[in-house]
Scaffold this motif. Structure first.
Motif, PDB file in Angstrom:
ATOM      1  N   GLU A 169      67.693  47.382  88.519  1.00 60.32           N
ATOM      2  CA  GLU A 169      68.820  46.539  88.108  1.00 60.32           C
ATOM      3  C   GLU A 169      69.037  45.388  89.085  1.00 60.32           C
ATOM      4  O   GLU A 169      69.295  44.265  88.694  1.00 60.32           O
ATOM      5  N   ILE A 170      68.938  45.698  90.371  1.00 64.16           N
ATOM      6  CA  ILE A 170      69.130  44.659  91.383  1.00 64.16           C
ATOM      7  C   ILE A 170      67.996  43.639  91.301  1.00 64.16           C
ATOM      8  O   ILE A 170      68.228  42.433  91.352  1.00 64.16           O
ATOM      9  N   ARG A 212      68.448  39.666  90.470  1.00 63.75           N
ATOM     10  CA  ARG A 212      67.934  38.608  91.347  1.00 63.75           C
ATOM     11  C   ARG A 212      67.050  37.637  90.574  1.00 63.75           C
ATOM     12  O   ARG A 212      67.153  36.425  90.727  1.00 63.75           O
ATOM     13  N   GLU A 213      66.162  38.201  89.764  1.00 61.47           N
ATOM     14  CA  GLU A 213      65.252  37.353  88.990  1.00 61.47           C
ATOM     15  C   GLU A 213      66.022  36.477  88.004  1.00 61.47           C
ATOM     16  O   GLU A 213      65.784  35.279  87.917  1.00 61.47           O
ATOM     17  N   CYS A 255      67.729  27.882  88.575  1.00 58.56           N
ATOM     18  CA  CYS A 255      66.636  26.912  88.486  1.00 58.56           C
ATOM     19  C   CYS A 255      66.703  26.108  87.190  1.00 58.56           C
ATOM     20  O   CYS A 255      66.539  24.895  87.195  1.00 58.56           O
ATOM     21  N   SER A 256      66.948  26.777  86.080  1.00 59.23           N
ATOM     22  CA  SER A 256      66.901  26.078  84.790  1.00 59.23           C
ATOM     23  C   SER A 256      68.148  25.240  84.526  1.00 59.23           C
ATOM     24  O   SER A 256      68.059  24.166  83.953  1.00 59.23           O
ATOM     25  N   TYR A 292      63.312  28.480  94.043  1.00 57.42           N
ATOM     26  CA  TYR A 292      64.457  29.079  93.357  1.00 57.42           C
ATOM     27  C   TYR A 292      64.205  30.527  92.932  1.00 57.42           C
ATOM     28  O   TYR A 292      65.096  31.356  93.012  1.00 57.42           O
ATOM     29  N   THR A 293      63.003  30.807  92.422  1.00 56.15           N
ATOM     30  CA  THR A 293      62.790  32.073  91.720  1.00 56.15           C
ATOM     31  C   THR A 293      61.747  33.000  92.339  1.00 56.15           C
ATOM     32  O   THR A 293      61.716  34.177  92.013  1.00 56.15           O
ATOM     33  N   GLY A 294      60.860  32.458  93.150  1.00 52.58           N
ATOM     34  CA  GLY A 294      59.762  33.261  93.678  1.00 52.58           C
ATOM     35  C   GLY A 294      58.602  33.381  92.724  1.00 52.58           C
ATOM     36  O   GLY A 294      57.611  34.042  93.009  1.00 52.58           O
TER      37      GLY A 294
END
Length: 134
Positions: A16-17, A21-22, A29-30, A93-95
């Motif tokens: 869930e965490i 985060r994702e 980012c979007s 932003y996202t990795g």
């Protein structure tokens, strides 16, 4: 006063965490709804958030300075294509990155701006795609 204590979380992120985060990174980012910095690259103006850019010590110093980058909140990037800058920002932003055609160029940009996290991601992706044929 109630404060969040990260040490109260179980060892390692739960699904869930990790999903939160994702999604948070993707949303930030979007949307970039509250972007406060513009990166000018080629003929493009790319919106960004100073707090995200400041994870790079180079961008942080630029944004803290009294020079144009800090006062006007505009950063001119002349040595990379706009698609490379977009890929770099998506990773920041996202990795993750959905559209990078040139990992080598994104790696060079990450190196220039001393973004260690993006460097590690680029290297891992580049290593995973190596083969005897390439």
């Amino acid at each position: 006063t109630v404060c969040f204590d990260p040490s109260a979380l179980p060892e390692g992120p739960s699904a869930e965490i990790a999903a939160f985060r994702e999604e948070f990174g993707r949303s930030l980012c979007s949307k970039r709804s509250f972007a406060d910095v513009t990166i000018r690259c080629e003929q493009h103006a790319i919106d960004a958030n100073a707090c995200v850019l400041a994870t790079s010590p180079v961008f942080e110093k630029m944004l803290q300075s009294s020079m144009t980058e800090g006062s006007a909140r505009v950063i001119q990037v002349d040595d990379f294509a706009a698609s490379v800058a977009e890929g770099f920002l998506e990773l920041l932003y996202t990795g993750t990155c959905t559209s990078t055609e040139s990992w080598g160029d994104v790696l060079r940009m990450a190196d220039k701006y001393q973004s260690d996290g993006v460097i590690k991601i680029c290297l891992a992706i580049m290593q995973s795609t190596l083969s005897v044929e390439t």
